[in-house]
Design a protein around this motif. Sequence first.
Motif, PDB file in Angstrom:
ATOM      1  N   GLU A 150      34.240  48.645  48.532  1.00  0.00           N
ATOM      2  CA  GLU A 150      35.491  48.133  47.472  1.00  0.00           C
ATOM      3  C   GLU A 150      35.075  46.560  46.717  1.00  0.00           C
ATOM      4  O   GLU A 150      34.409  45.447  47.229  1.00  0.00           O
ATOM      5  N   GLU A 151      35.402  46.975  44.987  1.00  0.00           N
ATOM      6  CA  GLU A 151      34.723  45.995  43.932  1.00  0.00           C
ATOM      7  C   GLU A 151      33.014  45.486  44.043  1.00  0.00           C
ATOM      8  O   GLU A 151      32.855  44.748  43.565  1.00  0.00           O
ATOM      9  N   ARG A 152      32.364  46.527  44.806  1.00  0.00           N
ATOM     10  CA  ARG A 152      30.952  46.982  45.249  1.00  0.00           C
ATOM     11  C   ARG A 152      30.684  44.951  45.698  1.00  0.00           C
ATOM     12  O   ARG A 152      29.294  44.929  45.495  1.00  0.00           O
ATOM     13  N   ILE A 153      31.404  44.615  46.746  1.00  0.00           N
ATOM     14  CA  ILE A 153      30.908  43.258  47.633  1.00  0.00           C
ATOM     15  C   ILE A 153      32.270  43.222  48.823  1.00  0.00           C
ATOM     16  O   ILE A 153      31.422  42.638  49.062  1.00  0.00           O
ATOM     17  N   ARG A 154      33.462  43.612  48.793  1.00  0.00           N
ATOM     18  CA  ARG A 154      34.260  43.567  49.957  1.00  0.00           C
ATOM     19  C   ARG A 154      33.627  43.818  51.454  1.00  0.00           C
ATOM     20  O   ARG A 154      33.140  45.009  51.215  1.00  0.00           O
ATOM     21  N   GLY A 155      33.141  43.322  52.245  1.00  0.00           N
ATOM     22  CA  GLY A 155      33.111  43.727  53.532  1.00  0.00           C
ATOM     23  C   GLY A 155      34.044  44.413  54.682  1.00  0.00           C
ATOM     24  O   GLY A 155      35.221  44.484  54.060  1.00  0.00           O
ATOM     25  N   ASN A 193      36.649  40.650  54.217  1.00  0.00           N
ATOM     26  CA  ASN A 193      37.947  41.618  52.929  1.00  0.00           C
ATOM     27  C   ASN A 193      39.047  41.580  53.400  1.00  0.00           C
ATOM     28  O   ASN A 193      38.730  40.164  53.273  1.00  0.00           O
ATOM     29  N   TYR A 194      40.142  41.782  53.868  1.00  0.00           N
ATOM     30  CA  TYR A 194      41.364  41.133  54.901  1.00  0.00           C
ATOM     31  C   TYR A 194      40.507  40.659  56.266  1.00  0.00           C
ATOM     32  O   TYR A 194      40.414  41.103  57.344  1.00  0.00           O
ATOM     33  N   ASN A 195      41.648  39.940  56.249  1.00  0.00           N
ATOM     34  CA  ASN A 195      41.498  39.051  57.209  1.00  0.00           C
ATOM     35  C   ASN A 195      42.654  39.284  58.591  1.00  0.00           C
ATOM     36  O   ASN A 195      42.078  39.646  59.590  1.00  0.00           O
ATOM     37  N   PHE A 196      44.086  39.685  58.117  1.00  0.00           N
ATOM     38  CA  PHE A 196      44.349  41.429  59.251  1.00  0.00           C
ATOM     39  C   PHE A 196      44.825  42.094  58.816  1.00  0.00           C
ATOM     40  O   PHE A 196      45.529  41.749  57.071  1.00  0.00           O
ATOM     41  N   GLY A 256      38.951  33.963  52.675  1.00  0.00           N
ATOM     42  CA  GLY A 256      38.477  35.688  53.104  1.00  0.00           C
ATOM     43  C   GLY A 256      39.007  36.323  51.387  1.00  0.00           C
ATOM     44  O   GLY A 256      40.080  35.444  50.623  1.00  0.00           O
ATOM     45  N   TYR A 257      40.103  37.621  51.907  1.00  0.00           N
ATOM     46  CA  TYR A 257      40.813  38.445  50.981  1.00  0.00           C
ATOM     47  C   TYR A 257      42.012  37.501  51.174  1.00  0.00           C
ATOM     48  O   TYR A 257      42.284  36.296  51.353  1.00  0.00           O
ATOM     49  N   ASP A 258      43.519  39.467  51.840  1.00  0.00           N
ATOM     50  CA  ASP A 258      44.551  38.356  52.162  1.00  0.00           C
ATOM     51  C   ASP A 258      44.453  38.373  53.566  1.00  0.00           C
ATOM     52  O   ASP A 258      43.359  38.362  54.398  1.00  0.00           O
ATOM     53  N   GLY A 259      45.373  36.954  53.803  1.00  0.00           N
ATOM     54  CA  GLY A 259      46.019  36.672  54.956  1.00  0.00           C
ATOM     55  C   GLY A 259      45.712  37.712  55.876  1.00  0.00           C
ATOM     56  O   GLY A 259      45.105  38.189  56.556  1.00  0.00           O
TER      57      GLY A 259
END
Length: 188
Positions: A46-51, A75-78, A96-99
């Motif tokens: 996603e967004e050419r970066i999210r793992g 990407n998201y932690n959980f 990260g992104y969302d916690g």
Amino acid sequence: DGFQHYKMAYSAYWNKALILAINCQNIAITGEGEICMHHIEDPGGEERIRGPHCILFAETSNFTLRGVHISQAGNYNFMGYHLENGVFENLNITEGYDGIHIRGGKRIVIRNCDILTGDDAIAGGWWENFAITHCNLNSTCFAVRVIFPATNFEFGHSVCNGPGKFPQRNLLKQQGLNSVMMSAIILQ
């Protein structure tokens, strides 16, 4: 609809995670250790970066996450889908992104957690009997973002603060540092 988002848990594109639990009961991740993803990136994500996510639970009930430090998720932690009877307690989640992001959660409690993320601290929806209490939330986006319906949702005795300590990684690469917290709580 909700089912379409729920099906994402089974998508090979979306369900990459260091720890993946599907259709599990009576499980726990506890202790004083750290789970660190070192910002693993995926140019095809996603967004050419999210793992990958750090932890992903789907169709899981009677679970606990307690005392662990989760950091630097790709990407998201959980990430959670269709969860029941869950407790998130005394967690330290950073970067990260969302916690914590839950799409479909019944009888979920998030308490005494420090969540400092580069995106939403806590997000999701299709929540029933969902409580967030005694948490410290710091975000580069929203402290709590309810993007789908919620019934009997409680939020209290918590601190929401910004600007975000950690930048949103996709914006950092594309536009420079972004650390503005848009809202403490948003119900969409």
